[in-house]
Scaffold this motif. Structure first.
Motif, short mmCIF file in Angstrom:
data_model
loop_
_atom_site.label_atom_id
_atom_site.label_comp_id
_atom_site.label_asym_id
_atom_site.label_seq_id
_atom_site.Cartn_x
_atom_site.Cartn_y
_atom_site.Cartn_z
N GLU A 69 -86.51 24.66 -45.54
CA GLU A 69 -86.19 25.50 -46.71
C GLU A 69 -87.41 26.27 -47.17
O GLU A 69 -87.33 27.45 -47.53
CB GLU A 69 -85.77 24.63 -47.91
N ARG A 70 -88.55 25.60 -47.19
CA ARG A 70 -89.79 26.23 -47.69
C ARG A 70 -90.17 27.44 -46.85
O ARG A 70 -90.88 28.32 -47.30
CB ARG A 70 -90.94 25.22 -47.63
N GLN A 71 -89.73 27.44 -45.60
CA GLN A 71 -90.05 28.58 -44.74
C GLN A 71 -88.94 29.63 -44.78
O GLN A 71 -88.93 30.54 -43.97
CB GLN A 71 -90.28 28.09 -43.32
N GLY A 72 -88.01 29.47 -45.71
CA GLY A 72 -86.95 30.45 -45.87
C GLY A 72 -85.75 30.21 -44.98
O GLY A 72 -84.84 31.04 -44.93
N GLY A 73 -85.72 29.07 -44.29
CA GLY A 73 -84.59 28.77 -43.41
C GLY A 73 -83.33 28.46 -44.22
O GLY A 73 -83.41 27.86 -45.29
N ARG A 74 -82.20 28.91 -43.71
CA ARG A 74 -80.91 28.65 -44.39
C ARG A 74 -80.45 27.25 -44.00
O ARG A 74 -80.29 26.94 -42.81
CB ARG A 74 -79.92 29.72 -43.93
#
Ligand code: C5P
Length: 232
Positions: free
Chosen positions: A190-195
Motif C-alpha cells: 500500500e505504501r508504494q501505491g499498490g492497489r
C-alpha cells in the motif's frame, strides 16, 4: 503457478508454550499441519515454502503433502521471514502468504483470494479480511480517547494475502526498520501505491495468539471434524 509461503518462525511468547507456536499441538497435530494441508489441497498451488524458527526442525509428527515443500530459517521480523521464504521459493507468481498462526484456514478462502486477484488486473494484492464489529477508538498514551473511527470503513485483516510477485518483491526491498514495523505485508505494498483489495473472510479464520485463542481453535476444529471436515 501460485507459490505459497507459510510464515511459522515466530516464538509465540504470548501463548506461553514450551515450543514455537506453529508447532504447538492443536487437535492432535502440530498447528502448522492444518495450514499446510489446507494450502496443499488448493488447485494451482504447486510449491509451499515454510519459514521456521532458527534451529528448529519439523517434528516427526508432521506429515508432508504430495506437493513440493521447502523449509527455510525465518528472520527477526515477520516480513523478514516472508522475504527469506520468497528468496528460497524458486519460480512462481502470484505469491500467497499465510501465517501458521491461522490454522483454521480453508482451501475455499485461499481459492477466493486467488480468484479475486485474477479478476482484478489492476490489483497488486488481494487479502482476506472481515468487517470490524467492535467500535474502535484511537487512544493516547495517557489513556484518553482522541478519536472514534467510522466503523463502516474498518476491516480487520487476516491472512492469506496474495500478491503479484513483482509488487511483493519491491515492497520487501525496504529497510529492516520498516519491515519490523509491518504487521502485514499488504501495508508495505500500500505504501508504494499498490492497489490492495479485500476478500471477505469469516471470523473463524482466527489468529492464535493467547491460550484462549488456542482453546477456541481447538473447539472450532473439533466442530468442523464433527461435520465431516466441512469448513462452512
Ligand atoms: O507474531 P505474530 O503472531 O504477528 O506472527 C504472525 C505470524 O508470523 C506467525 O505465524 C509467526 O510464526 C510468523 N512470524 C515469523 N517470523 C517472525 C515473527 C513471526 O514467521 N520473526
Amino acid at each position: 503457478m501460485t507459490l505459497a509461503l507459510i510464515v511459522a518462525a515466530g516464538s509465540g511468547e504470548r501463548l506461553r508454550a514450551a515450543r514455537p507456536k506453529a508447532l504447538v499441538e492443536l487437535g492432535g497435530r502440530p498447528m502448522l499441519q492444518w495450514s499446510l494441508d489446507a494450502l496443499a489441497s488448493v488447485a494451482g498451488i504447486e510449491r509451499i515454502v515454510l519459514a521456521l524458527p532458527a534451529g528448529v526442525a519439523l517434528p516427526p509428527a508432521m506429515r508432508m503433502p504430495a506437493i513440493e515443500v521447502r523449509s527455510v530459517e525465518g528472520g527477526a521480523a515477520r516480513s523478514d521471514s516472508v522475504a527469506r521464504a520468497l528468496a528460497a521459493a524458486g519460480e512462481g507468481d502470484p505469491v500467497l502468504v499465510h501465517d501458521a498462526a491461522r490454522p483454521l484456514l480453508t482451501p475455499q478462502l485461499a481459492r477466493a483470494v486467488i480468484d479475486a486477484l485474477e479478476r482484478d488486473p489492476q490489483a497488486a494484492a488481494a487479502i482476506a479480511a472481515v468487517p470490524v464489529t467492535d467500535t474502535v477508538k484511537r487512544v493516547d498514551g495517557d489513556g484518553v480517547v482522541r478519536e472514534t473511527l467510522d466503523r463502516r470503513e474498518l476491516w480487520a485483516v487476516q491472512t492469506p494475502q496474495l500478491f503479484r510477485r513483482a509488487a511483493l518483491e519491491r515492497a520487501l526491498e525496504t529497510s529492516a526498520q520498516e519491515r519490523a514495523r509491518a504487521t502485514d505485508d499488504a501495508w508495505l505494498v500500500e505504501r508504494q501505491g499498490g492497489r490492495v483489495i479485500v476478500v471477505r473472510a469469516g471470523e473463524e479464520n482466527l489468529k492464535v495468539t493467547t491460550p484462549i485463542d488456542l482453546q477456541l481453535a481447538e473447539l472450532l476444529l473439533a466442530a468442523r471434524g464433527a461435520r465431516g471436515g466441512d469448513p462452512a
